[in-house]
Design a protein around this motif. Structure first.
Motif, PDB file in Angstrom:
ATOM      1  N   LYS A   1       0.861  -1.209  -0.109  1.00 32.95           N
ATOM      2  CA  LYS A   1      -0.126  -0.071  -0.024  1.00 32.95           C
ATOM      3  C   LYS A   1       0.845   1.173   0.056  1.00 32.95           C
ATOM      4  CE  LYS A   1      -4.261   1.839   2.261  1.00 32.95           C
ATOM      5  NZ  LYS A   1      -5.135   1.831   3.488  1.00 32.95           N
ATOM      6  N   PRO A   2       0.518   2.317  -0.845  1.00 34.39           N
ATOM      7  CA  PRO A   2       1.370   3.614  -0.969  1.00 34.39           C
ATOM      8  C   PRO A   2       1.009   4.736   0.057  1.00 34.39           C
ATOM      9  CG  PRO A   2      -0.451   3.669  -2.510  1.00 34.39           C
ATOM     10  CD  PRO A   2      -0.442   2.305  -1.701  1.00 34.39           C
ATOM     11  N   TYR A   3       1.596   5.532   0.648  1.00 30.50           N
ATOM     12  CA  TYR A   3       1.546   6.647   1.475  1.00 30.50           C
ATOM     13  C   TYR A   3       2.439   7.704   1.167  1.00 30.50           C
ATOM     14  CZ  TYR A   3      -0.424   3.146   4.817  1.00 30.50           C
ATOM     15  OH  TYR A   3      -1.217   2.138   5.387  1.00 30.50           O
ATOM     16  N   TYR A   4       2.093   8.832   1.194  1.00 30.03           N
ATOM     17  CA  TYR A   4       2.809  10.230   0.810  1.00 30.03           C
ATOM     18  C   TYR A   4       3.368  10.522   2.249  1.00 30.03           C
ATOM     19  CZ  TYR A   4       0.094  10.738  -3.143  1.00 30.03           C
ATOM     20  OH  TYR A   4      -0.476  10.594  -4.426  1.00 30.03           O
ATOM     21  N   VAL A   5       4.996  10.612   2.127  1.00 26.60           N
ATOM     22  CA  VAL A   5       5.637  11.295   3.411  1.00 26.60           C
ATOM     23  C   VAL A   5       5.834  12.792   3.074  1.00 26.60           C
ATOM     24  CG1 VAL A   5       7.744  10.784   4.695  1.00 26.60           C
ATOM     25  CG2 VAL A   5       6.714   8.990   3.512  1.00 26.60           C
ATOM     26  N   VAL A   6       5.452  13.273   4.126  1.00 23.83           N
ATOM     27  CA  VAL A   6       5.635  14.854   3.943  1.00 23.83           C
ATOM     28  C   VAL A   6       6.435  15.361   5.272  1.00 23.83           C
ATOM     29  CG1 VAL A   6       3.631  15.328   2.438  1.00 23.83           C
ATOM     30  CG2 VAL A   6       3.161  15.322   4.942  1.00 23.83           C
ATOM     31  N   PRO A   7       7.224  16.614   5.210  1.00 20.28           N
ATOM     32  CA  PRO A   7       7.939  17.088   6.502  1.00 20.28           C
ATOM     33  C   PRO A   7       6.878  17.836   7.142  1.00 20.28           C
ATOM     34  CG  PRO A   7       8.397  18.412   4.283  1.00 20.28           C
ATOM     35  CD  PRO A   7       7.680  17.039   4.090  1.00 20.28           C
ATOM     36  N   THR A   8       6.968  17.995   8.663  1.00 16.42           N
ATOM     37  CA  THR A   8       6.013  18.473   9.384  1.00 16.42           C
ATOM     38  C   THR A   8       6.197  19.980   9.655  1.00 16.42           C
ATOM     39  OG1 THR A   8       7.238  18.279  11.299  1.00 16.42           O
ATOM     40  CG2 THR A   8       5.727  16.446  10.637  1.00 16.42           C
ATOM     41  N   ASP A   9       7.206  20.693   9.177  1.00 16.50           N
ATOM     42  CA  ASP A   9       7.305  21.965   9.186  1.00 16.50           C
ATOM     43  C   ASP A   9       8.388  22.511   8.200  1.00 16.50           C
ATOM     44  OD1 ASP A   9       9.909  21.638  10.503  1.00 16.50           O
ATOM     45  OD2 ASP A   9       8.678  21.251  12.336  1.00 16.50           O
ATOM     46  N   ASP A  10       8.551  23.860   8.185  1.00 15.34           N
ATOM     47  CA  ASP A  10       9.455  24.419   7.185  1.00 15.34           C
ATOM     48  C   ASP A  10      10.950  24.026   7.649  1.00 15.34           C
ATOM     49  OD1 ASP A  10       7.397  25.418   5.566  1.00 15.34           O
ATOM     50  OD2 ASP A  10       7.640  27.380   6.605  1.00 15.34           O
ATOM     51  N   LEU A  11      11.251  24.010   8.812  1.00 15.15           N
ATOM     52  CA  LEU A  11      12.591  23.743   9.338  1.00 15.15           C
ATOM     53  C   LEU A  11      12.959  22.281   8.745  1.00 15.15           C
ATOM     54  CD1 LEU A  11      12.383  24.671  12.913  1.00 15.15           C
ATOM     55  CD2 LEU A  11      13.429  25.942  11.145  1.00 15.15           C
ATOM     56  N   ALA A  12      12.107  21.376   8.688  1.00 14.55           N
ATOM     57  CA  ALA A  12      12.414  19.959   8.123  1.00 14.55           C
ATOM     58  C   ALA A  12      12.725  19.968   6.563  1.00 14.55           C
ATOM     59  CB  ALA A  12      11.349  19.062   8.592  1.00 14.55           C
ATOM     60  N   GLY A  13      12.129  21.026   5.866  1.00 12.67           N
ATOM     61  CA  GLY A  13      12.154  20.950   4.441  1.00 12.67           C
ATOM     62  C   GLY A  13      13.678  20.735   3.885  1.00 12.67           C
ATOM     63  N   ASP A  14      14.863  21.370   4.491  1.00  9.14           N
ATOM     64  CA  ASP A  14      15.873  21.221   3.682  1.00  9.14           C
ATOM     65  C   ASP A  14      16.460  19.948   3.904  1.00  9.14           C
ATOM     66  OD1 ASP A  14      16.359  23.798   3.294  1.00  9.14           O
ATOM     67  OD2 ASP A  14      17.128  24.427   4.963  1.00  9.14           O
ATOM     68  N   ALA A  15      16.399  19.085   4.931  1.00  9.31           N
ATOM     69  CA  ALA A  15      16.751  17.728   5.110  1.00  9.31           C
ATOM     70  C   ALA A  15      16.133  16.763   4.403  1.00  9.31           C
ATOM     71  CB  ALA A  15      16.749  17.407   6.639  1.00  9.31           C
ATOM     72  N   TYR A  16      14.840  17.085   4.208  1.00 10.74           N
ATOM     73  CA  TYR A  16      13.648  16.185   3.537  1.00 10.74           C
ATOM     74  C   TYR A  16      14.236  16.414   1.917  1.00 10.74           C
ATOM     75  CZ  TYR A  16       9.275  14.780   1.569  1.00 10.74           C
ATOM     76  OH  TYR A  16       8.129  14.304   0.750  1.00 10.74           O
ATOM     77  N   ARG A  17      14.355  17.366   1.397  1.00  8.92           N
ATOM     78  CA  ARG A  17      14.943  17.663  -0.022  1.00  8.92           C
ATOM     79  C   ARG A  17      16.075  16.998  -0.305  1.00  8.92           C
ATOM     80  NH1 ARG A  17      12.280  22.681   0.982  1.00  8.92           N
ATOM     81  NH2 ARG A  17      14.152  23.738   1.675  1.00  8.92           N
ATOM     82  N   VAL A  18      17.155  17.039   0.597  1.00  8.02           N
ATOM     83  CA  VAL A  18      18.306  16.357   0.430  1.00  8.02           C
ATOM     84  C   VAL A  18      18.107  14.802   0.358  1.00  8.02           C
ATOM     85  CG1 VAL A  18      20.580  15.793   1.451  1.00  8.02           C
ATOM     86  CG2 VAL A  18      19.847  18.214   1.594  1.00  8.02           C
ATOM     87  N   VAL A  19      17.582  14.176   1.279  1.00 10.48           N
ATOM     88  CA  VAL A  19      17.282  12.748   1.079  1.00 10.48           C
ATOM     89  C   VAL A  19      16.506  12.310  -0.379  1.00 10.48           C
ATOM     90  CG1 VAL A  19      15.816  10.638   2.055  1.00 10.48           C
ATOM     91  CG2 VAL A  19      17.027  12.432   3.716  1.00 10.48           C
ATOM     92  N   ARG A  20      15.451  13.208  -0.507  1.00 10.64           N
ATOM     93  CA  ARG A  20      14.799  13.102  -1.921  1.00 10.64           C
ATOM     94  C   ARG A  20      15.658  13.187  -3.040  1.00 10.64           C
ATOM     95  NH1 ARG A  20      11.565  17.886  -3.676  1.00 10.64           N
ATOM     96  NH2 ARG A  20      13.667  18.695  -4.139  1.00 10.64           N
ATOM     97  N   ASP A  21      16.390  14.181  -3.095  1.00 11.31           N
ATOM     98  CA  ASP A  21      17.331  14.342  -4.411  1.00 11.31           C
ATOM     99  C   ASP A  21      18.399  13.668  -4.310  1.00 11.31           C
ATOM    100  OD1 ASP A  21      15.584  16.442  -4.767  1.00 11.31           O
ATOM    101  OD2 ASP A  21      17.089  17.974  -4.377  1.00 11.31           O
ATOM    102  N   ALA A  22      19.062  12.792  -3.187  1.00 18.26           N
ATOM    103  CA  ALA A  22      20.041  11.924  -3.100  1.00 18.26           C
ATOM    104  C   ALA A  22      19.344  10.551  -3.763  1.00 18.26           C
ATOM    105  CB  ALA A  22      20.616  11.714  -1.772  1.00 18.26           C
ATOM    106  N   LEU A  23      18.168  10.275  -3.257  1.00 17.65           N
ATOM    107  CA  LEU A  23      17.638   8.881  -3.814  1.00 17.65           C
ATOM    108  C   LEU A  23      17.410   9.098  -5.198  1.00 17.65           C
ATOM    109  CD1 LEU A  23      15.031   8.421  -0.903  1.00 17.65           C
ATOM    110  CD2 LEU A  23      16.833   6.845  -1.528  1.00 17.65           C
ATOM    111  N   ARG A  24      17.032  10.179  -5.811  1.00 21.49           N
ATOM    112  CA  ARG A  24      16.679  10.538  -7.233  1.00 21.49           C
ATOM    113  C   ARG A  24      17.631  10.441  -8.064  1.00 21.49           C
ATOM    114  NH1 ARG A  24      13.292  15.215  -7.440  1.00 21.49           N
ATOM    115  NH2 ARG A  24      11.527  14.042  -7.213  1.00 21.49           N
TER     116      ARG A  24
END
Length: 283
Positions: free
Chosen positions: A110-133
């Protein structure tokens, strides 16, 4: 209706912790659903917990029973199960990375969306996303929710991350007993050529919107006709359910410092040992 998170916690990559929440990627309300109604009274049918020879019972008197075979059950208090401490209740740690092609479709659940809980988490979130991509990898980890610990795969999805729960190896049924009855012979060359031509002719980019649930549409048409008909029996609706959500905020440690420390402290992943003769065959 706004989406409600089904899990809140940390997505962790070594020393990097990102506060996230997980939302279902599919909608259960998209299809027609019915409630059972008692025709003579027009009231909803409710289910009552009963015991044979006793009748209705209190919820507080219910225990969890594990069947031990002919001997019966061992009884466990629900609180004892709830007290089991798992790190995965609040932390989803990415412990391994694989190519997406390595995971058989049999394992996806089953699929789920993973989203950061606030703006402070955005930078780390994008790094993980872009590294995987960039490396075209899928991250593997585990999380606990709804009384079960799930094996999970995380991959980039548009601007965000998609989590897909996976079946464990012992949950996947072997195909061989079923496929063994299929004759192991090559298809007729002429028939194969015609089949391939048909496949090429019908090949097009995937677009889920091009498909429609015919049964669901027919049900909605039936409901519309019933709504317009004044002779359709009707029943009054009683009460409504309410739901409460709760969340918590986690601090994000310095991203660059954590990534550098992770490279120094995190050992390289060793190749998995070949499984023995008892390993499962993939379809």
């Amino acid at each position: 209706m706004a989406s409600r998170a089904v899990w809140k916690g940390q997505l962790r990559l070594s020393l990097v912790a990102i506060p996230v929440e997980i939302h279902p990627a599919t909608k259960s309300g998209a299809r027609v659903s019915f409630r059972q109604i008692h025709g003579p009274s027009g009231k909803p049918v409710r289910y009552e917990k009963t015991v044979q020879g006793i009748g209705p019972i209190k919820t507080d008197d219910i225990m969890k029973g594990y069947e031990t075979g002919a001997d019966g059950y061992i009884l466990i208090e629900p609180q004892e199960v709830d007290a089991i401490k798992l790190e995965t209740k609040k932390t989803l740690e990415l412990v391994q990375f694989v190519d997406a092609s390595e995971i058989s479709p049999l394992y996806y659940d089953k699929p789920y969306y993973v989203v950061p809980t606030d703006d402070l988490a955005g930078d780390a979130y994008r790094v993980v996303r872009d590294a995987l991509r960039a490396d075209q990898k899928v991250g593997l980890g585990q999380l606990a929710m709804r009384g079960k610990e799930y094996l999970c795969a995380i991959r980039p999805c548009g601007d965000g991350l998609l989590l897909e729960t996976l079946h464990y190896a012992d949950e996947v049924r072997e195909a061989e007993p079923l496929f063994s009855r299929i004759e192991d012979a090559k298809a007729d060359k002429e028939l194969l050529s015609v089949a391939r031509d048909l496949i090429k002719r019908k090949t097009a980019p995937f677009d889920a919107a091009a498909f429609e649930d015919g049964y669901n549409k027919a049900l909605r048409d039936l409901i519309d006709r019933k709504l317009r008909n004044r002779k359709t029996p009707r029943a009054s609706k009683e009460g409504s359910d309410s739901a409460r959500t709760s969340g918590e905020r986690e601090n994000v440690i310095d991203l660059m410092d954590a990534l550098r420390k992770s490279l120094k402290t995190e050992p390289a992943k060793k190749p998995a040992k070949p499984r023995g003769s008892g390993s499962r065959k993939q379809a």
